[in-house]
Design an enzyme around this catalytic site. Structure first.
Site, PDB file in Angstrom:
ATOM      1  N   SER A 136       1.130  -0.503  -0.375  1.00 45.22           N
ATOM      2  CA  SER A 136      -0.523  -0.138   0.351  1.00 45.22           C
ATOM      3  C   SER A 136       0.722   1.132   0.035  1.00 45.22           C
ATOM      4  O   SER A 136       1.983   0.962   0.749  1.00 45.22           O
ATOM      5  CB  SER A 136      -0.998   0.065   1.281  1.00 45.22           C
ATOM      6  OG  SER A 136      -1.880   0.920   1.209  1.00 45.22           O
ATOM      7  N   LYS A 162      -1.388  -0.764  -4.473  1.00 48.43           N
ATOM      8  CA  LYS A 162      -2.401  -0.190  -4.114  1.00 48.43           C
ATOM      9  C   LYS A 162      -2.531   1.616  -3.783  1.00 48.43           C
ATOM     10  O   LYS A 162      -0.629   1.856  -2.972  1.00 48.43           O
ATOM     11  CB  LYS A 162      -3.165  -0.581  -2.432  1.00 48.43           C
ATOM     12  CG  LYS A 162      -3.965   0.078  -2.186  1.00 48.43           C
ATOM     13  CD  LYS A 162      -4.921  -0.406  -1.591  1.00 48.43           C
ATOM     14  CE  LYS A 162      -4.518  -0.188   0.238  1.00 48.43           C
ATOM     15  NZ  LYS A 162      -5.007  -0.448   1.295  1.00 48.43           N
ATOM     16  N   LYS A 164      -2.890   4.924  -2.851  1.00 49.43           N
ATOM     17  CA  LYS A 164      -3.942   6.282  -1.910  1.00 49.43           C
ATOM     18  C   LYS A 164      -4.573   7.352  -2.550  1.00 49.43           C
ATOM     19  O   LYS A 164      -3.515   7.853  -3.284  1.00 49.43           O
ATOM     20  CB  LYS A 164      -3.447   6.543  -0.421  1.00 49.43           C
ATOM     21  CG  LYS A 164      -3.184   5.444   0.575  1.00 49.43           C
ATOM     22  CD  LYS A 164      -4.765   4.690   0.726  1.00 49.43           C
ATOM     23  CE  LYS A 164      -4.028   4.471   2.066  1.00 49.43           C
ATOM     24  NZ  LYS A 164      -5.369   3.566   2.692  1.00 49.43           N
ATOM     25  N   ASP A 189      -7.676   3.587  -2.997  1.00 46.43           N
ATOM     26  CA  ASP A 189      -8.591   2.859  -1.649  1.00 46.43           C
ATOM     27  C   ASP A 189      -8.115   4.788  -1.525  1.00 46.43           C
ATOM     28  O   ASP A 189      -7.600   5.599  -0.892  1.00 46.43           O
ATOM     29  CB  ASP A 189      -7.585   2.333  -0.583  1.00 46.43           C
ATOM     30  CG  ASP A 189      -7.715   2.789   0.948  1.00 46.43           C
ATOM     31  OD1 ASP A 189      -9.184   3.149   0.639  1.00 46.43           O
ATOM     32  OD2 ASP A 189      -7.507   2.187   1.508  1.00 46.43           O
ATOM     33  N   GLU A 214     -12.206   0.849  -2.901  1.00 50.14           N
ATOM     34  CA  GLU A 214     -11.678   0.278  -1.759  1.00 50.14           C
ATOM     35  C   GLU A 214     -11.947   1.834  -1.344  1.00 50.14           C
ATOM     36  O   GLU A 214     -11.811   2.970  -1.275  1.00 50.14           O
ATOM     37  CB  GLU A 214     -10.404   0.329  -1.625  1.00 50.14           C
ATOM     38  CG  GLU A 214     -10.412  -0.728  -0.258  1.00 50.14           C
ATOM     39  CD  GLU A 214      -9.365  -0.946   0.496  1.00 50.14           C
ATOM     40  OE1 GLU A 214      -9.334  -0.727   2.051  1.00 50.14           O
ATOM     41  OE2 GLU A 214      -7.986  -0.698   0.458  1.00 50.14           O
ATOM     42  N   ASP A 239     -14.284  -1.635   3.132  1.00 49.66           N
ATOM     43  CA  ASP A 239     -13.536  -1.462   4.442  1.00 49.66           C
ATOM     44  C   ASP A 239     -14.067  -1.023   5.911  1.00 49.66           C
ATOM     45  O   ASP A 239     -14.297  -2.242   6.349  1.00 49.66           O
ATOM     46  CB  ASP A 239     -12.036  -0.912   3.867  1.00 49.66           C
ATOM     47  CG  ASP A 239     -10.971  -1.195   5.573  1.00 49.66           C
ATOM     48  OD1 ASP A 239     -10.694  -1.046   6.502  1.00 49.66           O
ATOM     49  OD2 ASP A 239      -9.493  -0.122   4.690  1.00 49.66           O
ATOM     50  N   LYS A 263      -9.795  -6.389   8.072  1.00 48.37           N
ATOM     51  CA  LYS A 263      -8.757  -6.449   8.891  1.00 48.37           C
ATOM     52  C   LYS A 263      -8.902  -6.483  10.290  1.00 48.37           C
ATOM     53  O   LYS A 263     -10.230  -6.421  10.653  1.00 48.37           O
ATOM     54  CB  LYS A 263      -8.489  -4.769   9.154  1.00 48.37           C
ATOM     55  CG  LYS A 263      -8.304  -3.931   7.687  1.00 48.37           C
ATOM     56  CD  LYS A 263      -7.585  -3.213   7.869  1.00 48.37           C
ATOM     57  CE  LYS A 263      -7.215  -2.246   6.531  1.00 48.37           C
ATOM     58  NZ  LYS A 263      -6.931  -0.624   6.765  1.00 48.37           N
ATOM     59  N   GLY A 291      -4.179  -4.055   6.368  1.00 54.15           N
ATOM     60  CA  GLY A 291      -3.435  -3.718   7.083  1.00 54.15           C
ATOM     61  C   GLY A 291      -3.543  -1.909   7.721  1.00 54.15           C
ATOM     62  O   GLY A 291      -3.907  -1.243   7.486  1.00 54.15           O
TER      63      GLY A 291
END
Length: 369
Positions: A136, A162, A164, A189, A214, A239, A263, A291
């Site tokens: 990530s 991934k 952000k 995400d 996400e 999530d 998670k 995570g």
């Protein structure tokens, strides 16, 4: 079995690379490590990987410390139990506070696996011997900086990246990464930063062949997620929206979810995380393990959970060295060409470096029965 003593260690470690999301940045983390001791002297470790600030979730390190000391640990001290699933029943009157509960629930599972001389993955019912890891990547100062980070982690063998995203840092960074790596397993995400009024902007991401988008909208806005999913081909992954099994049922009923990020911390521990896996697997929803920049104890628990059969997508179980110069376990979690081996040793599968924990603890408290 009976837990006769519990220690909470607030441990502070610096990150090797600052990490920025749509809401905040961080260069150092405080997590609470939970140490449970039963009447035989066996020890089980867990980790409360709550953020320091209430941006990802309402909980903070301070709130989790208070809940652990005042409510959760007293609820289990001196009580008889046979299976780790029973621990959560002892604090059932405490609502919410999933991160705080997670550390104790995980420690209970590790304690049970240690006493019964089985690996944590086997105790959970895991079947995989290795787990594919993804990385990530946070919001970087420039697109060139982002491309450098992508290249660095691809060179290390990670098969999934991934990114952000946030308003103003979404379409163009994704376009740049996709252009540089046309076949990369890539997803984004948003951590719930967008609103339903920005749906047309999110639709622009559909052209990049992403594995998933996400958590585009706020956690409770499941209707917006369902509406967007009907309008785009890219799967929506939830999530923050799924903290409980009831949340998952609602999302399934609304058809607001096509992928689930599980998670351990957000679900309240391994017991509920495994149950969410089972329900999603039954519904045909692929899952992966997200995570929270866990130290090695929480990271090892994530690896064990990811050995369950429904975890068909790369999980955020990258090597300890991606985040920390030194970890609280030995050996640290290691990823070889993007693959992490599931430990075969009993319990956590790693030794806990108690001297390093003591060296980096900013607070410790012990409670006994």
């Amino acid at each position: 079995m009976k837990i006769v003593a519990a220690k909470l260690h607030r441990v502070r470690l610096p990150l090797v690379h600052e990490f920025r999301t749509s809401s905040h940045g961080k260069s150092m983390l405080d997590h609470i490590l939970v140490e449970l001791t039963d009447e035989s002297g066996a020890v089980g470790w867990g980790e409360v990987a709550s953020p320091s600030d209430p941006f990802y979730a309402p909980e903070t390190v301070e709130s989790c410390w208070h809940l652990g000391e005042r409510y959760l640990v007293p609820a289990i001290l001196g009580k008889e139990w046979e299976r780790p699933e029973q621990l959560s029943q002892l604090w059932a009157k405490v609502r919410g506070n999933q991160f705080a509960k997670s550390g104790l629930d995980t420690a209970g599972w590790v304690l049970w696996a240690t006493i019964n001389c089985v690996p944590l993955a086997e105790a959970l019912g895991g079947t995989r011997t290795e787990v594919v890891a993804g990385v990530s990547l946070g919001i970087e100062p420039t697109i060139d900086d982002l491309l450098t980070e992508v290249e660095r982690h691809l060179a290390a063998g990670y098969p999934r990246v991934k990114l952000k995203i946030a308003p103003g840092w979404d379409v163009e960074p994704v376009r740049a990464v996709r252009s540089a790596h046309p076949d990369l397993d890539l997803h984004v995400d948003a951590n719930g930063i967008y609103t339903a009024e920005q749906s047309d902007h999110l639709k622009a991401l559909d052209e990049f062949g992403l594995t998933m988008i996400e958590q585009p909208f706020a956690p409770r806005d499941l209707l917006a997620h369902a509406n967007l999913q009907r309008q785009i081909a890219t799967p929506i992954c939830l999530d923050e929206s799924v903290e409980t099994l009831e949340d998952l049922e609602t999302a399934l009923s609304l058809q607001a979810i096509r992928v689930l990020n599980i998670k351990v911390s957000r679900m309240g521990g391994l017991t509920r995380a495994r149950a969410a896996h089972d329900r999603a697997h039954q519904a045909g929803i692929p899952v992966w393990c997200g995570g929270m920049h866990e130290f090695g104890i929480g990271r090892a628990a994530n690896v064990a959970l990811s050995s369950l059969p429904g975890f068909s997508l790369p999980s955020d179980v990258s090597a300890s060295a991606k985040y920390y110069a030194q970890d609280v376990i030995t050996p640290p979690v290691i990823a070889t060409q993007g693959v992490v081996q599931v430990p075969k040793a009993p319990g956590l599968g790693h030794d806990v470096d108690t001297a390093f924990i003591a060296q980096n603890a900013v607070a410790t408290i012990e409670l006994t029965s």
